[in-house]
Motif scaffolding. Structure first.
Motif, mmCIF file in Angstrom:
data_model
loop_
_atom_site.group_PDB
_atom_site.id
_atom_site.type_symbol
_atom_site.label_atom_id
_atom_site.label_comp_id
_atom_site.label_asym_id
_atom_site.label_seq_id
_atom_site.Cartn_x
_atom_site.Cartn_y
_atom_site.Cartn_z
ATOM 1 N N HIS A 101 0.698 -1.273 0.001
ATOM 2 C CA HIS A 101 -0.046 -0.102 0.017
ATOM 3 C C HIS A 101 0.858 1.209 0.025
ATOM 4 C CE1 HIS A 101 -4.013 -1.755 0.263
ATOM 5 N NE2 HIS A 101 -3.569 -2.608 0.764
ATOM 6 N N THR A 102 1.908 1.108 0.775
ATOM 7 C CA THR A 102 2.885 2.395 0.494
ATOM 8 C C THR A 102 3.382 2.623 -0.775
ATOM 9 O OG1 THR A 102 3.278 2.217 3.096
ATOM 10 C CG2 THR A 102 4.791 3.367 1.703
ATOM 11 N N VAL A 103 3.973 1.439 -1.245
ATOM 12 C CA VAL A 103 4.431 1.419 -2.520
ATOM 13 C C VAL A 103 3.562 2.006 -3.639
ATOM 14 C CG1 VAL A 103 5.268 0.153 -4.533
ATOM 15 C CG2 VAL A 103 6.272 -0.269 -2.261
ATOM 16 N N ALA A 104 2.226 1.599 -3.596
ATOM 17 C CA ALA A 104 1.177 2.015 -4.523
ATOM 18 C C ALA A 104 0.996 3.720 -4.388
ATOM 19 C CB ALA A 104 -0.009 1.379 -4.297
ATOM 20 N N ASP A 105 0.847 4.174 -3.068
ATOM 21 C CA ASP A 105 0.889 5.534 -2.797
ATOM 22 C C ASP A 105 1.886 6.420 -3.136
ATOM 23 O OD1 ASP A 105 -1.825 5.386 -1.908
ATOM 24 O OD2 ASP A 105 -1.293 5.632 0.079
ATOM 25 N N ALA A 106 3.134 5.813 -3.037
ATOM 26 C CA ALA A 106 4.404 6.470 -3.594
ATOM 27 C C ALA A 106 4.420 6.607 -5.171
ATOM 28 C CB ALA A 106 5.833 5.574 -3.142
ATOM 29 N N ARG A 107 4.216 5.379 -5.877
ATOM 30 C CA ARG A 107 4.020 5.384 -7.147
ATOM 31 C C ARG A 107 3.004 6.329 -7.768
ATOM 32 N NH1 ARG A 107 6.328 5.285 -10.469
ATOM 33 N NH2 ARG A 107 5.601 3.857 -11.943
#
Length: 175
Positions: free
Chosen positions: A119-125
């Motif tokens: 979920h953090t990776v998705a928000d960073a992307r």
């Protein structure tokens, strides 16, 4: 990489296999800090009545030892950022910190691959950051969910295959 997930005896202990990433995360931190990188420790931290406890057992309650960084990582300098939901961006100042730091890429490691990491990776992307996830520096409760999350991040979120600054990783596999 907090006590509540990484030390036996806690409600959401990720297991002994998850502890195997600790030395790899240590080397990653050392490598990145030596190259001038910044470290942000994201600490799952909940109020005692958090609604997340309707889905998961009570864990990482503010004022207990569980939201604290594990002892193996406490010696490293870094910014400590409490979060209360899966994504480290949700209701935190992570976006502001990253805007100030202006990183060329964001490296996400720790637990749980299929929940907080993904979920953090998705928000960073979604914020247009280049994101790397070193595959041997993430772990989860469920090995199948872990592998599925890595595949999802690679294929759907477009995270780059891990390319370490130095060759210390045992496995550069991308899923």
């Amino acid at each position: 990489m907090v006590v509540g997930f990484m030390e036996d005896g806690h409600n959401l202990y990720c297991g002994d296999e998850a502890r195997e990433i600790i030395p790899k995360v240590q080397r990653l931190i050392e490598t990145e800090q030596a190259a001038g990188g910044s470290v942000i420790f994201i600490c799952d931290t909940h109020d005692p009545d958090d609604l997340e406890f309707e889905m998961f057992p009570v864990h990482c309650v503010r004022g207990t030892e569980e939201p604290e960084i594990i002892p193996e990582l406490r010696e490293y300098e870094g910014i400590h950022l409490p979060k209360r939901r899966y994504s480290a961006f949700f209701e935190t100042n992570l976006a502001d910190l990253l805007a100030e730091l202006e990183p060329e890429r964001v490296i996400v490691c720790g637990v749980c691959t299929d929940i907080c990491v993904m979920h953090t990776v998705a928000d960073a992307r979604n914020r247009d950051y280049a994101v790397d996830v070193p595959t041997d520096c993430v772990a989860s409760f469920d090995s199948e969910a872990h592998a599925n999350a890595l595949r999802h991040m690679e294929r759907i979120l477009g995270r780059a295959c891990w390319r370490p600054r130095t060759s210390y990783l045992s496995d550069n596999t991308c899923y």
